[in-house]
Each structure stands twice: as C-alpha cells, then as structure tokens.
Design a protein around this motif. Structure first.
Motif, PDB file in Angstrom:
ATOM      1  N   ALA B 217       0.846  -1.199   0.000  1.00  0.00           N
ATOM      2  CA  ALA B 217       0.000   0.000   0.000  1.00  0.00           C
ATOM      3  C   ALA B 217       0.876   1.241   0.000  1.00  0.00           C
ATOM      4  N   GLY B 218       0.325   2.331  -0.537  1.00  0.00           N
ATOM      5  CA  GLY B 218       1.071   3.583  -0.562  1.00  0.00           C
ATOM      6  C   GLY B 218       1.540   3.927  -1.957  1.00  0.00           C
ATOM      7  N   GLY B 219       0.832   4.847  -2.617  1.00  0.00           N
ATOM      8  CA  GLY B 219       1.268   5.299  -3.937  1.00  0.00           C
ATOM      9  C   GLY B 219       0.859   4.394  -5.071  1.00  0.00           C
ATOM     10  N   ILE B 220      -0.116   3.516  -4.836  1.00  0.00           N
ATOM     11  CA  ILE B 220      -0.557   2.592  -5.891  1.00  0.00           C
ATOM     12  C   ILE B 220      -1.932   3.026  -6.379  1.00  0.00           C
ATOM     13  N   THR B 241      -6.685   6.083  -1.857  1.00  0.00           N
ATOM     14  CA  THR B 241      -7.010   7.287  -2.627  1.00  0.00           C
ATOM     15  C   THR B 241      -7.719   6.958  -3.944  1.00  0.00           C
ATOM     16  N   ALA B 242      -7.274   5.904  -4.618  1.00  0.00           N
ATOM     17  CA  ALA B 242      -7.862   5.556  -5.919  1.00  0.00           C
ATOM     18  C   ALA B 242      -9.359   5.278  -5.799  1.00  0.00           C
ATOM     19  N   PHE B 243      -9.792   4.777  -4.622  1.00  0.00           N
ATOM     20  CA  PHE B 243     -11.219   4.472  -4.435  1.00  0.00           C
ATOM     21  C   PHE B 243     -12.002   5.648  -3.839  1.00  0.00           C
ATOM     22  N   VAL B 244     -11.284   6.601  -3.225  1.00  0.00           N
ATOM     23  CA  VAL B 244     -11.981   7.762  -2.630  1.00  0.00           C
ATOM     24  C   VAL B 244     -12.771   8.524  -3.694  1.00  0.00           C
ATOM     25  N   LYS B 276      -2.692  12.532  15.230  1.00  0.00           N
ATOM     26  CA  LYS B 276      -1.843  11.462  14.684  1.00  0.00           C
ATOM     27  C   LYS B 276      -1.472  11.888  13.271  1.00  0.00           C
ATOM     28  N   PRO B 277      -0.212  11.714  12.864  1.00  0.00           N
ATOM     29  CA  PRO B 277       0.181  12.186  11.529  1.00  0.00           C
ATOM     30  C   PRO B 277      -0.598  11.490  10.409  1.00  0.00           C
ATOM     31  N   ALA B 278      -1.018  12.273   9.443  1.00  0.00           N
ATOM     32  CA  ALA B 278      -1.764  11.747   8.293  1.00  0.00           C
ATOM     33  C   ALA B 278      -1.458  12.621   7.091  1.00  0.00           C
ATOM     34  N   ARG B 279      -1.569  12.034   5.887  1.00  0.00           N
ATOM     35  CA  ARG B 279      -1.257  12.776   4.663  1.00  0.00           C
ATOM     36  C   ARG B 279      -2.515  13.283   3.981  1.00  0.00           C
ATOM     37  N   GLY B 280      -2.533  14.574   3.710  1.00  0.00           N
ATOM     38  CA  GLY B 280      -3.670  15.154   2.999  1.00  0.00           C
ATOM     39  C   GLY B 280      -3.249  16.368   2.195  1.00  0.00           C
ATOM     40  N   TRP B 325      -7.804  13.993   2.968  1.00  0.00           N
ATOM     41  CA  TRP B 325      -6.799  12.917   2.908  1.00  0.00           C
ATOM     42  C   TRP B 325      -6.528  12.508   1.468  1.00  0.00           C
ATOM     43  N   CYS B 326      -5.263  12.291   1.184  1.00  0.00           N
ATOM     44  CA  CYS B 326      -4.861  11.987  -0.203  1.00  0.00           C
ATOM     45  C   CYS B 326      -3.438  11.462  -0.213  1.00  0.00           C
ATOM     46  N   GLY B 327      -3.180  10.423  -0.999  1.00  0.00           N
ATOM     47  CA  GLY B 327      -1.831   9.896  -1.165  1.00  0.00           C
ATOM     48  C   GLY B 327      -1.016  10.760  -2.118  1.00  0.00           C
ATOM     49  N   GLN B 328       0.203  10.298  -2.439  1.00  0.00           N
ATOM     50  CA  GLN B 328       1.110  11.149  -3.210  1.00  0.00           C
ATOM     51  C   GLN B 328       0.910  11.113  -4.724  1.00  0.00           C
ATOM     52  N   ASN B 329      -0.130  10.445  -5.210  1.00  0.00           N
ATOM     53  CA  ASN B 329      -0.328  10.547  -6.674  1.00  0.00           C
ATOM     54  C   ASN B 329      -1.729  10.921  -7.102  1.00  0.00           C
ATOM     55  N   PRO B 330      -2.187  12.069  -6.651  1.00  0.00           N
ATOM     56  CA  PRO B 330      -3.517  12.530  -7.080  1.00  0.00           C
ATOM     57  C   PRO B 330      -3.633  12.695  -8.594  1.00  0.00           C
TER      58      PRO B 330
END
Lengths: 366, 366
Positions: B217-220, B241-244, B276-280, B325-330
């Motif tokens: 998981a992460g960036g896929i 993210t791809a399913f969000v 808690k740290p989270a990416r967005g 929230w969003c991963g690194q490949n929007p």
C-alpha cells in the motif's frame, strides 16, 4: 526483452542500469569502468572535481573500458555569503574539530563557478558519451553544445514540474528521483519538503507528463526494484547506494560497513553536512546539529566548512562525524564486485519473469 | 497468471486488489460491494463506527454482494487526557469554529475502548470473511478467536520490525504501507518519522523478512502500480485514494474534487486534524495549525475536538477546514465506478505484459 528499452538503445548499453554519479571519491575510475564493462553505464561523479582531477579520471576510465560511460556535474549555485552565518556555523563546529584535533579552520575557499565551464570543456574534449546534471538545469547553450557534439544529456528531477522543465530545456533523458534516494537529491525548482515524493508515486505521474525517457532512481537496489521501475514507466534505473558498497567503490570502509549493517528506519534527511538536505544514516554529527540546521550557511558554503571534519573523521575512523549517505533500503545492500551486482540483478529479473509464468517473446517464436 | 497469488487464493477473490478500509464514511456499503462484485476485496472502514452502525452496514453489504468482503478496525489507544492540553487546543480551534458559526464546543466525548470488543463480536456474528487492523496489533486472544472462526486476519505495518511483529502475533497477512500513503498510516511500534519509508524501498525489505503474504500500500493507483508491487514481492495491493474518488465512495464531493485536481507536491503530513500524523492536501486548517502541532492533544482526543469543525465545514462546502486525505499521486486519480477502475487496472496490466513482449504461460501452451 525487458532490457531493450529506449535508454539501452540510445546509450548503446546492454542493461538499463546506470550507476549514479556520486561525488566525493566514491565513483573511482575502476567502479565506472567495471559497471560499463558489465553492460551498465558507469558514471563519474565529478561534482566537486577540479578540471585537472576530472581530466585525469576520464583518462583512466578510457584506459579501463571501451564501453560508453558518463560524467555527472553539479549545476553551480552562487549563494550569498553571510560572514555572520559562517562564524556561527564555525562556532558550532569548533567542539567537533577539537575532538578530532583539527587546528583552527583556515579561510573559506572561494566559490568558483567558472569551474563548471571548464568541466564542460573537458567533457567535450574527450567526447564523453553521456553528461548528466544535478541541482538544476545548465544554460541552454551548454546543453546545445553537448548535444551538437553527440553527447547524450541527462537532467535530474524530483517532481513532475522539474521533469517538464528538463524536457523543455532540451535534455535527452531525465533521472526521476524519489524520496527514498540516498545522499543529495536533485530538487531545484520547488521547496525540498514538497518534493519528497516516493518513487512508486512519482514515476507514473512523470511518465504521463513527459515524452523523453525516464530513468528511475530512489530505493532501487536489486532486480525487483529494477523491473518494478520499468513497469512503472521508466526506461532505465539509476542506482547509488547499491554501488557504494561495491568492491570497486571508493567509499570509506566505515561508510560501506554502516550501509551493510543498516536498517530501513535508520536513515534521516539532514542539511547539517552541506547546507542542502541529503539522506544518510543517523550519527552523532546529525543529532548534534539537528537543532541548528535552519541557521546554517547555504550549500555549498556549509559543505566547505565541514570538509575538514569529514576527512579527518574518515582518517581517524570515527564514523560518528562522517557523512554516511544511504538510501532507504540498506537491508538490500551487498558487498560484491560491480559486475556481480549487475549479474545478480539480471538473474533476479529472469527469476521474476519465470515466477509470473511469463516468457520472452523470442522463446515463443522458437 | 499475474492475478493468481497467495492472497487471491486465500481470500477467494479474482484480482489481488483490496480497497482500503478508510474510516469516516468513505467506504459506503455500495463501494464495498461494488469492489467485491468486481473481483477485488471491498473493505468497510469501521474504525470510528458504533457497533450499531457496523452491524447495519454489514447487513447492507451482505444484501449487495455474495462475494467476500472485509472490515477494518482500529486497535484502541488510550491516551492520557490532559485537560490543560484540551483547553489550549480548543482555544486554537475557537476562531475557526466562529468563522463556521459553530456554537461553543460541548463536552469531550468519552473514549470508550470497549467498543472494539463489541465490533469484534459483530465481525464474528456475521462471519465477515476478512478482518484487518490498523494502529497496532490486537490481543493474541482476539486474533486467535477470529482465525478459529475462519476469518482471515490482516495486520498493518510501516517498517520491517512492525511486519515481523504482525507475523509473530499470528496475523495471516500484513498490509505494508509506504510513506506515499494518504490519510493515517498504521505506524505503531516506531516513531512516525523513522517509519516514513517509500513503498519501493519498503516492500522488498519486508519480503525478505516475513513469510506471510504482503499486501503493498502507498502510492498505488493504477495497473502500473499494482504490477510493480507484485514484482517487488507483494501478493496483493491495497488502494485508498484511488477508491476515494469513485462514484460509490461516500467521500464529500469537495474532497473528491480536491484529489481529482491535486498534484503530487501538494500533499503534506499533518497531525492537526486528529493528533496522529496523516497525509492530505494542504489547506488553510493545516497551515494555520502547523506551528501548534507539537502541543496538540494525542489521538483520538484531537480527532474528537475537530469533529464539529470538519463536519460543519463539509456542510458549508468550505474545503479549507476539511480533512482532504490523499496519497502522493492525485494526478492518477479518476472519477469512475469501482468496477471500471478495476477493469482499467486489469487492462493496463495486460498492456504492460504485451509491452514487455511477455506472454502468459497459458497462451504458450496453446
């Protein structure tokens, strides 16, 4: 065939594997030639070299291989010299110098940006097949001159925007470097923190936005990483850390050992050694300087200031004061000859192809 | 066949694609069922759900699909409640509440760790095929009870050490989450900063140290990422993210739009929403709270404190105060039905196989 890519064709190499042009004596002529002789592309890290050193190393490489090789240069930066900042940094470094028995720091060497032009002239003189650049994009005129002379130019990018800038500047290829990468990354157009994109996310996004071939870098150490990078859209990979621990590498033995014994959560980003963020194994120097990082002189000034410490620490075998550059997968590092590393990678890729019950088309045609 | 992996076999699914059990209303029963019906594994993000909500959603999913699906739970944390810290945080949040016209914050809801046990009982009652965990490892007894009842257990790790801990605790599989991942990562045993390892580096290192199947998981986000993850040593992927941005996702429309228009360098790590740290995606809330992050109450207290702000901002369509929230490949995100996304991925993988002049063994045998 997995190894027939745009990059292998354009560079006339057998495998899409480029050894990163790491500066600081790691890329000995022996390492560069060994990589090229094994079917990859060896790259001399000439970023900090004087024109004389560069010329001498190119001559040695040419004696050791008839295969293509490359030279990596740093696009010069000319930071404002703030005397007060330098004095403060020297004060912070003084206790470390004392521990190492270093006599008081002499004058700051001049930043000489004309060195870059002289380096380019040597690359042209010896018709070095490939010239790559880090920390920015050289003047259009320089790129044009190299290309006119048949030299393949390769830029470095850490975001989609930087990759597009490289393509627009006329670069033939671009190294796309993810946040896993060891040492200094090539970020130049965007704030460093914004450019901390993992390789897995970065490569496909760049692939969708540029048409020049992409060379993936950051976190690639073996056949799994190489083949995965090709799947993500790269036409080759560039590996740094994997070659640092090779027999032919000029890295200090303590540096090699630290990587070979390292684990993935032990590397950190620090600006303390050079004034520019870089990834290395955490040690006392990094921890001690952590709180002062924001007030240190810019690159390359801080790099010059810590030069005596790093080289004296290496002499005294005190790795706590050395820069132990390392990417995020030291657990995959091996102490092999460069040719053995490349052979291991190609064997792993063949195994993967078998594991997935995939066969090469050539075999199908038989 | 690329999709015949240990995970697809053990979970009886067609493709090695798991939809992440994202909490906060994103994983509607419609999304979970759509993913499972399309051959992946849908996962209900039940982390913040009351037992009643969980039961109701499971009932809805069962009506919508006969295929396997999963439930994700948060291993409870019981932070020390420091009243002074809460008051300081409320003071910081007050101006934002005023801008949104929120009446003064009511009492802090009680942290009820017994909810977790009730959630487990419901998972057992409905014989949910898969139960995954984030933010730690549940008691051995819980894992044992689930496994005894034929429920596949999946842990979450962000370092080699955490993956080994999951294997030793008896988990059937482990999600290995790289630093590219959006939202909260599952780090639990090591400091968050130390666990920011890119997927490209993390997967092969974990693969060398555990024998349970790895779910990357992460960036896929697409077929390139899925196939690359399998090459790196994973037996499946988990995508968030791809399913969000999928049609069936319950994410707020502003959240979906923000991802669809986002770029790779716009996401940041923040603790300001939850403690808690989270990416967005960066917005005004994150920027304003940045300097106070270190003094905020721990998770889940801060999450409860910002709850009213996030939900009121969503109602008022003010994305500057929402968690995006969003991963690194929007840049790879698409607004598709979940089934179309999975079809796109499988088509891309077939294209890759063709591009590399590789053919499936089944075809070879013909």
């Amino acid at each position: 065939m997995w190894n027939h890519t745009e990059v292998t064709k354009k560079l006339s190499i057998k495998f899409p594997i480029i050894q990163a042009g790491m500066a600081g004596g790691i890329t000995t002529p022996e390492l560069v030639a060994a990589v090229s002789n094994a079917g990859g592309l060896g790259m001399l890290g000439a970023g900090y070299m004087t024109p004389e050193q560069l010329e001498s190393d190119i001559q040695k490489i040419i004696k050791l291989t008839s295969k293509p090789f490359g030279v990596n240069l740093f696009v010069p930066e000319n930071p404002v010299v703030i005397q007060e900042e330098i004095e403060r940094a020297n004060q912070l470094l003084e206790p470390i110098r004392q521990r190492l028995g270093i006599k008081k720091k002499s004058h700051l060497p001049q930043i000489n940006t004309s060195v870059f032009d002289e380096q380019i002239q040597i690359v042209l003189k010896y018709e070095v097949p490939v010239c790559s650049f880090t920390f920015g994009i050289p003047p259009r005129e320089t790129i044009h001159q190299l290309k006119k002379n048949g030299i393949v130019t390769i830029g470095t990018a850490t975001t989609v925007k930087e990759a597009i800038m490289n393509e627009e500047a006329g670069m033939d290829m671009v190294v796309v470097q993810g946040s896993e990468a060891g040492g200094h990354r090539g970020s130049f157009a965007e704030p460093f923190d914004d450019s901390m994109i993992g390789t897995m996310a970065l490569i496909p996004q760049v692939a969708d936005h540029v048409s020049i071939p992409i060379i993936a870098a950051g976190g690639i150490m073996d056949g799994r990483g190489v083949f995965a990078a090709l799947i993500l859209g790269a036409e080759a990979v560039q590996m740094g850390t994997a070659f640092v621990t090779c027999v032919e590498s000029g890295a200090n033995e303590l540096h090699k050992k630290a990587i070979l014994n390292g684990t993935e959560e032990q590397t950190v980003i620090t600006s303390a050694f050079s004034g520019k963020p870089a990834r290395g194994l955490k040690n006392e120097f990094i921890v001690k300087m952590k709180e002062h990082e924001d007030s240190l002189p810019a690159y390359p000034i801080q790099n010059m200031l810590t030069q005596d410490i790093r080289s004296e620490a290496a002499k005294q075998k005190k790795s706590e004061w050395m820069s132990l550059w390392c990417g995020q997968n030291p657990r995959l590092s091996k102490h092999l000859h460069a040719a053995e590393l490349i052979e291991m990678i190609t064997n792993q890729i063949e195994e993967i192809i078998n594991k997935f019950h995939l066969i090469k088309e050539t075999e199908r045609l038989i």
